[in-house]
Design an enzyme around this catalytic site. Structure first.
Site, mmCIF file in Angstrom:
data_model
loop_
_atom_site.group_PDB
_atom_site.id
_atom_site.type_symbol
_atom_site.label_atom_id
_atom_site.label_comp_id
_atom_site.label_asym_id
_atom_site.label_seq_id
_atom_site.Cartn_x
_atom_site.Cartn_y
_atom_site.Cartn_z
ATOM 1 N N HIS A 1 0.802 -1.229 0.000
ATOM 2 C CA HIS A 1 0.000 0.000 0.000
ATOM 3 C C HIS A 1 0.836 1.281 0.000
ATOM 4 O O HIS A 1 0.314 2.354 -0.313
ATOM 5 C CB HIS A 1 -0.931 0.028 1.218
ATOM 6 C CG HIS A 1 -1.987 -1.025 1.212
ATOM 7 N ND1 HIS A 1 -2.836 -1.217 0.155
ATOM 8 C CD2 HIS A 1 -2.322 -1.953 2.156
ATOM 9 C CE1 HIS A 1 -3.666 -2.216 0.443
ATOM 10 N NE2 HIS A 1 -3.358 -2.684 1.636
ATOM 11 N N ASP B 1 -3.328 -10.882 -1.767
ATOM 12 C CA ASP B 1 -3.787 -10.274 -0.521
ATOM 13 C C ASP B 1 -5.266 -9.916 -0.683
ATOM 14 O O ASP B 1 -5.730 -9.658 -1.791
ATOM 15 C CB ASP B 1 -2.955 -9.006 -0.289
ATOM 16 C CG ASP B 1 -3.090 -8.413 1.097
ATOM 17 O OD1 ASP B 1 -4.179 -7.903 1.404
ATOM 18 O OD2 ASP B 1 -2.102 -8.427 1.851
ATOM 19 N N HIS C 1 -6.640 -7.235 0.175
ATOM 20 C CA HIS C 1 -6.715 -5.819 -0.166
ATOM 21 C C HIS C 1 -6.064 -5.559 -1.521
ATOM 22 O O HIS C 1 -5.075 -6.207 -1.878
ATOM 23 C CB HIS C 1 -6.033 -4.971 0.908
ATOM 24 C CG HIS C 1 -6.645 -5.096 2.261
ATOM 25 N ND1 HIS C 1 -6.134 -5.955 3.220
ATOM 26 C CD2 HIS C 1 -7.730 -4.510 2.809
ATOM 27 C CE1 HIS C 1 -6.885 -5.870 4.312
ATOM 28 N NE2 HIS C 1 -7.852 -4.999 4.096
ATOM 29 N N ASP D 1 -4.152 -12.475 4.587
ATOM 30 C CA ASP D 1 -5.444 -12.034 5.099
ATOM 31 C C ASP D 1 -6.600 -12.482 4.209
ATOM 32 O O ASP D 1 -7.762 -12.238 4.523
ATOM 33 C CB ASP D 1 -5.484 -10.514 5.295
ATOM 34 C CG ASP D 1 -4.945 -9.743 4.106
ATOM 35 O OD1 ASP D 1 -4.652 -10.367 3.065
ATOM 36 O OD2 ASP D 1 -4.807 -8.502 4.216
#
Length: 510
Positions: A160, A195, A197, A283
């Site tokens: 990120h 991931d 995200h 995750d």
């Protein structure tokens, strides 16, 4: 002789369309990067990101005997000039200077660089960034030199982080730095992100270049970071070189692979990368503290197995993952996949065994949560992305006018004995574990830093070319949310919304 906990000569099943270089069952040479100090860093009480998970993963790798099958390296910390090949000078300088004691005097800078609640200032923050970035850059260097087929840095994968700011628990984007290193040798690099995200920081960095293709499989819709719409596919030279696979809650192994394998197969056929970076954020596993997918460890690892089957230099990185006992399970198993060794489900007794009770198994069963990804929706996503890929007639032609020299890192072999312990007063895992490990026979290589001005100049020239293509997120047409809105992370808000905990389960030691 392999340890009892490894199934000797049980190579993994093939999982994809192998390129002519050999069968998937062929053993790969694997380099594994690990710094014993990485587990000491602490985001703060109540924060879901826990670097301690890397120590738990390493302990499993050690007791399963996997370290003996890899080249184990302690990463060389990334230097300030290394970080500045992507990140802004003033941002890196801020990370180097800021401390918990001085942050109250720099509130304006904290806000400017988005450092605060989600991305807190903690003791050793800059050293932490240097360590995890150094492992990813080092892995790229090893791949460039042909010293290994697969490089692993589970401490990396912080996707990120942006050029000028922190985001989503990430401060330095080690992935972008590693890709810049790989581009020195390879004309094209593929980035794949599993991931939960969206891999927004990496996509943004390479959004208008055709030398890097980014493919992200992620939860989309009212979920951090708010980007990753299927209609975001790149711009300019990079048009159709960004692929976004938006998914809904509860996706299971079968549904996930129904997208992953056909899309990645087409990507490999059309793009033909010289190297692949796979971000293995955990995750997306079932039961993650912040996640909402329903993947098993084997389902998650099937992505690693499939990428491995193409026999292209592969960099495996970590990422998200907030139920830390499951993160360690996942990355341990995926290390076995990289090595081509099947790891037994029954865990060996080790210092963190209490975390894995009551069954003490490596694998976890998916839950009975609803899969909101219907077959028609998955087919529509697959068809649209395959159509976009079909618009790329052939792999892009890239000419190297002046190829910068490879990074040279002289190496010194030493025996490393991990004597550190996690001893933080606010830690919820502050337990005096008794270590009953067999004496280590694993030789750990230390990579020492040296200045190489000629090489640094070459790398900087390439990095400037890549950076010159960067544009603000707001210029990317149909992005689902503007960048200023993407800073709202739901992670900390969900801190007490899940019943899953990471406290070790007490068992009888006798």
């Amino acid at each position: 002789m392999l340890p009892l906990f490894l199934s000797a000569n049980r190579l993994m099943d093939t999982g994809g369309n192998s390129l002519p270089s050999g069968a998937d069952g062929t053993k790969r040479k694997v380099c594994y990067f690990y710094d014993p100090e990485v587990g000491n860093y602490y985001y703060g009480q109540g924060h879901p990101m826990k670097p301690h998970r890397m120590r738990m993963t390493h302990a499993l790798l050690s007791q399963y005997g996997l370290l003996q099958n890899m080249h184990v390296l302690k990463p060389n910390p990334a230097r300030e000039k290394d970080l500045c090949r992507f990140h802004a000078d003033d941002y890196v300088s801020f990370l180097r200077r800021i401390t918990p004691e001085t942050q109250q005097d720099q509130m304006r800078q904290l806000k400017r660089f988005n450092v605060g609640e989600d991305c807190p200032v903690f003791d050793g923050l800059y050293n932490f960034c240097q360590t995890y970035a150094g492992g990813s850059i080092g892995g790229a260097v090893k791949l460039n030199h042909g010293h290994c087929d697969i490089a692993i840095n589970w401490a990396g994968g912080l996707h990120h982080a942006k050029k000028c700011e922190a985001s989503g628990f990430c401060y330095v984007n080690d992935i972008v730095l590693a890709i810049l290193e790989l581009l020195k040798t390879h004309e094209r690099v593929l980035y794949v992100d599993i991931d939960i995200h969206h891999g927004d920081g990496v996509e943004e960095a390479f959004y208008i270049t055709d030398r890097v293709m980014t493919v992200s499989f992620h939860k989309f819709g009212d979920y951090f970071p708010g980007t990753g719409d299927i209609r975001d596919f790149g711009f300019g030279k990079g048009k159709y070189y960004a692929l976004n696979v938006p998914l809904d809650d509860g996706i299971d192994d079968e549904s996930y692979q129904s997208l992953f394998k056909p899309i990645i197969s087409k990507v490999m056929e059309v793009f033909r990368p010289g190297a692949v970076v796979l971000q293995c954020g955990a995750d997306s596993l079932s039961g993650d503290r912040l996640g909402c997918f329903n993947l098993s460890v084997k389902g998650h690892a099937e992505c690693v197995r499939f990428m491995r089957s193409f026999n292209v230099p592969l960099l495996l990185l970590g990422g998200g993952g907030y139920t830390i006992r499951n993160v360690a399970r996942c990355w341990c198993y995926e290390t076995g996949v990289a090595l081509g060794v099947e790891v037994d489900d029954q865990m060996p007794r080790h210092e963190y065994i209490e975390y894995y009770g009551p069954d003490y198994n490596l694998h976890i069963a998916p839950s009975n949560m609803e899969n909101k990804n219907c077959r028609d929706m998955l087919e529509e996503i697959r068809a649209e992305l395959l159509m976009n890929l079909s618009r790329l007639q052939h792999a892009p032609s890239v000419q190297f006018q002046e190829r910068p020299p490879n990074t040279e890192l002289p190496e010194v072999d030493e025996d490393e004995e991990d004597k550190d312990e996690r001893q933080h007063p606010d830690s919820n895992t502050n337990i005096d574990y008794r270590r009953n490990q067999a004496p280590s026979r694993v030789k750990v290589e230390y990579v020492e830093s040296v200045a190489n001005d000629k090489n640094d100049e070459g790398v900087d020239q390439l990095a400037r070319k890549i950076q010159s293509t960067l544009e603000p997120t707001s210029s990317k047409g149909s992005m689902a949310a503007p960048e200023e809105d993407s800073m709202q992370h739901d992670g900390l808000g969900k801190e007490n919304s899940r019943t899953l905990i990471d406290e070790p389960t007490k068992i009888d030691q006798h």
